[in-house]
Design an enzyme around this catalytic site. Structure first.
Site, PDB file in Angstrom:
ATOM      1  N   ASN A   9       0.875  -1.172   0.000  1.00  0.00           N
ATOM      2  CA  ASN A   9       0.000   0.000   0.000  1.00  0.00           C
ATOM      3  C   ASN A   9       0.913   1.223   0.000  1.00  0.00           C
ATOM      4  O   ASN A   9       1.499   1.563   1.023  1.00  0.00           O
ATOM      5  CB  ASN A   9      -0.887  -0.042   1.258  1.00  0.00           C
ATOM      6  CG  ASN A   9      -1.715   1.216   1.435  1.00  0.00           C
ATOM      7  OD1 ASN A   9      -1.781   2.056   0.546  1.00  0.00           O
ATOM      8  ND2 ASN A   9      -2.340   1.345   2.600  1.00  0.00           N
ATOM      9  N   LYS A  11       0.207   4.260  -0.319  1.00  0.00           N
ATOM     10  CA  LYS A  11      -0.402   5.462   0.281  1.00  0.00           C
ATOM     11  C   LYS A  11      -0.142   6.692  -0.608  1.00  0.00           C
ATOM     12  O   LYS A  11      -0.118   6.554  -1.823  1.00  0.00           O
ATOM     13  CB  LYS A  11       0.099   5.644   1.725  1.00  0.00           C
ATOM     14  CG  LYS A  11      -0.126   4.360   2.547  1.00  0.00           C
ATOM     15  CD  LYS A  11       0.089   4.522   4.022  1.00  0.00           C
ATOM     16  CE  LYS A  11      -0.155   3.183   4.715  1.00  0.00           C
ATOM     17  NZ  LYS A  11       0.032   3.235   6.158  1.00  0.00           N
ATOM     18  N   HIS A  95      -9.460   1.345   4.898  1.00  0.00           N
ATOM     19  CA  HIS A  95      -8.194   1.470   5.634  1.00  0.00           C
ATOM     20  C   HIS A  95      -8.400   2.403   6.830  1.00  0.00           C
ATOM     21  O   HIS A  95      -9.160   3.372   6.749  1.00  0.00           O
ATOM     22  CB  HIS A  95      -7.109   2.014   4.703  1.00  0.00           C
ATOM     23  CG  HIS A  95      -5.747   1.929   5.305  1.00  0.00           C
ATOM     24  ND1 HIS A  95      -5.293   2.839   6.222  1.00  0.00           N
ATOM     25  CD2 HIS A  95      -4.759   1.023   5.150  1.00  0.00           C
ATOM     26  CE1 HIS A  95      -4.070   2.505   6.605  1.00  0.00           C
ATOM     27  NE2 HIS A  95      -3.726   1.401   5.963  1.00  0.00           N
ATOM     28  N   GLU A  97      -6.680   4.698   7.971  1.00  0.00           N
ATOM     29  CA  GLU A  97      -6.404   6.119   7.692  1.00  0.00           C
ATOM     30  C   GLU A  97      -7.612   6.785   7.038  1.00  0.00           C
ATOM     31  O   GLU A  97      -7.859   7.976   7.228  1.00  0.00           O
ATOM     32  CB  GLU A  97      -5.141   6.242   6.813  1.00  0.00           C
ATOM     33  CG  GLU A  97      -3.892   5.956   7.632  1.00  0.00           C
ATOM     34  CD  GLU A  97      -2.730   5.367   6.863  1.00  0.00           C
ATOM     35  OE1 GLU A  97      -2.714   5.428   5.622  1.00  0.00           O
ATOM     36  OE2 GLU A  97      -1.826   4.823   7.526  1.00  0.00           O
ATOM     37  N   GLU A 167      -5.635  -5.006  10.633  1.00  0.00           N
ATOM     38  CA  GLU A 167      -4.605  -3.988  10.824  1.00  0.00           C
ATOM     39  C   GLU A 167      -4.835  -3.258  12.139  1.00  0.00           C
ATOM     40  O   GLU A 167      -5.606  -2.283  12.180  1.00  0.00           O
ATOM     41  CB  GLU A 167      -4.639  -2.981   9.671  1.00  0.00           C
ATOM     42  CG  GLU A 167      -4.341  -3.590   8.323  1.00  0.00           C
ATOM     43  CD  GLU A 167      -3.685  -2.561   7.414  1.00  0.00           C
ATOM     44  OE1 GLU A 167      -2.577  -2.825   6.956  1.00  0.00           O
ATOM     45  OE2 GLU A 167      -4.261  -1.496   7.207  1.00  0.00           O
ATOM     46  N   GLY A 173       2.533   2.038  10.781  1.00  0.00           N
ATOM     47  CA  GLY A 173       3.503   3.122  10.625  1.00  0.00           C
ATOM     48  C   GLY A 173       4.224   3.482  11.907  1.00  0.00           C
ATOM     49  O   GLY A 173       4.880   4.512  11.986  1.00  0.00           O
ATOM     50  N   SER A 213       3.331  -2.389  10.290  1.00  0.00           N
ATOM     51  CA  SER A 213       4.785  -2.487  10.473  1.00  0.00           C
ATOM     52  C   SER A 213       5.366  -3.850  10.110  1.00  0.00           C
ATOM     53  O   SER A 213       6.253  -4.356  10.805  1.00  0.00           O
ATOM     54  CB  SER A 213       5.157  -2.093  11.906  1.00  0.00           C
ATOM     55  OG  SER A 213       4.765  -0.747  12.158  1.00  0.00           O
TER      56      SER A 213
END
Ligand code: PGA
Length: 254
Positions: A9, A11, A95, A97, A167, A173, A213
């Protein structure tokens, strides 16, 4: 047996030129990997050109989001049909985010999922708890809510085309990966939920990826667990050496 799926991904990273360069590198490094599915999810702006790089290769293309309407006055949005047109086979939906910064909810995830499936895209649906939810021992409640409500009304035939990505938000991250045991506990729980929603044979055929991660150093431990069927990778997918080395390692596990 479930086939591993590792998806990068990217991003909001990479210009078109940089994206083409990385995609060419991935194609060159991983041309002989056949034992698992490799997906790269580039920004919208690079999809079509990266699609030309990976066409007829063992690398599939994915979008990072979509809007559920087919077309019309929705400034800034991209439909499932547009993603297909640009060469996508997969699309990431929900996701964390997007949930955090763009007000994504289970309801919008569900609409996007239905649109992706109707259009023939293979969805990757993300679920996962935030740190404060884990600390409050609400992980399983959150996962149940995400899974049940995101997948509402999805047929058995369609769920088999869907990948679930677990996730944990606190691991994305941050360099703080869930341990293989922590991840496996939630993956097994998700498979149990899928068994209740569908049936055992269906649940055991659905792929559940881990994301948060993942690096070349921890990928084998995670993918060595019974219910972990791949990885959704952010940071480590942006560099050729880390992405290709984790895929080479994973390819030797099955
Ligand atoms: P990360 O991102 O690998 O950088 O933690 C994972 C993701 O957001 O899918």
């Amino acid at each position: 047996m479930r086939r591993f799926i590792i998806a990068g991904n990217w991003k909001m990273n990479k210009t078109i030129v940089d994206a083409i360069e990385l995609a060419n590198g991935i194609k060159r490094e991983l041309y002989d990997i056949e034992s698992l599915d490799i997906v790269i999810c580039t920004p919208f702006t690079a999809l079509s050109e990266v699609g030309e790089v990976v066409v007829d290769s063992n690398i599939d293309l994915g979008g990072q989001d979509l809007f559920w309407e087919e077309k019309g006055a929705y400034t800034g949005e991209i439909s499932a049909g547009m993603l297909k047109d640009a060469g996508c086979k997969y699309v990431i939906i929900g996701h964390s985010e997007r949930r955090k910064h763009f007000a994504e909810t289970n309801e919008t995830v569900n609409k996007k999922l239905k649109s992706a499936l109707k259009t023939g895209l293979l969805p990757i649906v993300c679920v996962g708890e935030r740190l404060e939810e884990r600390e409050a021992k609400k992980t399983f409640d959150v996962i149940k809510d995400h899974v049940e409500n995101s997948l509402k009304g999805i047929s058995k035939e369609d769920i088999l085309k869907t990948t679930i990505a677990y996730e944990p938000v606190w691991a994305i991250g941050t360099g703080k990966t869930a341990t293989p045991e922590q991840a496996e506990e939630v993956h097994a729980f998700i498979r149990g939920l899928l068994t209740k929603l569908y049936d055992e044979a269906t649940a055991s055929a659905i792929r559940i990826q881990y994301g948060g991660s993942v690096t070349p150093d921890n990928v084998e431990g995670l993918l060595g667990k019974e219910n972990i069927d791949g990885a959704l990778v952010g940071g480590a997918s942006l560099k050729l050496d880390s992405f290709s080395s984790m895929i080479k390692k994973a390819s030797k596990l099955k």
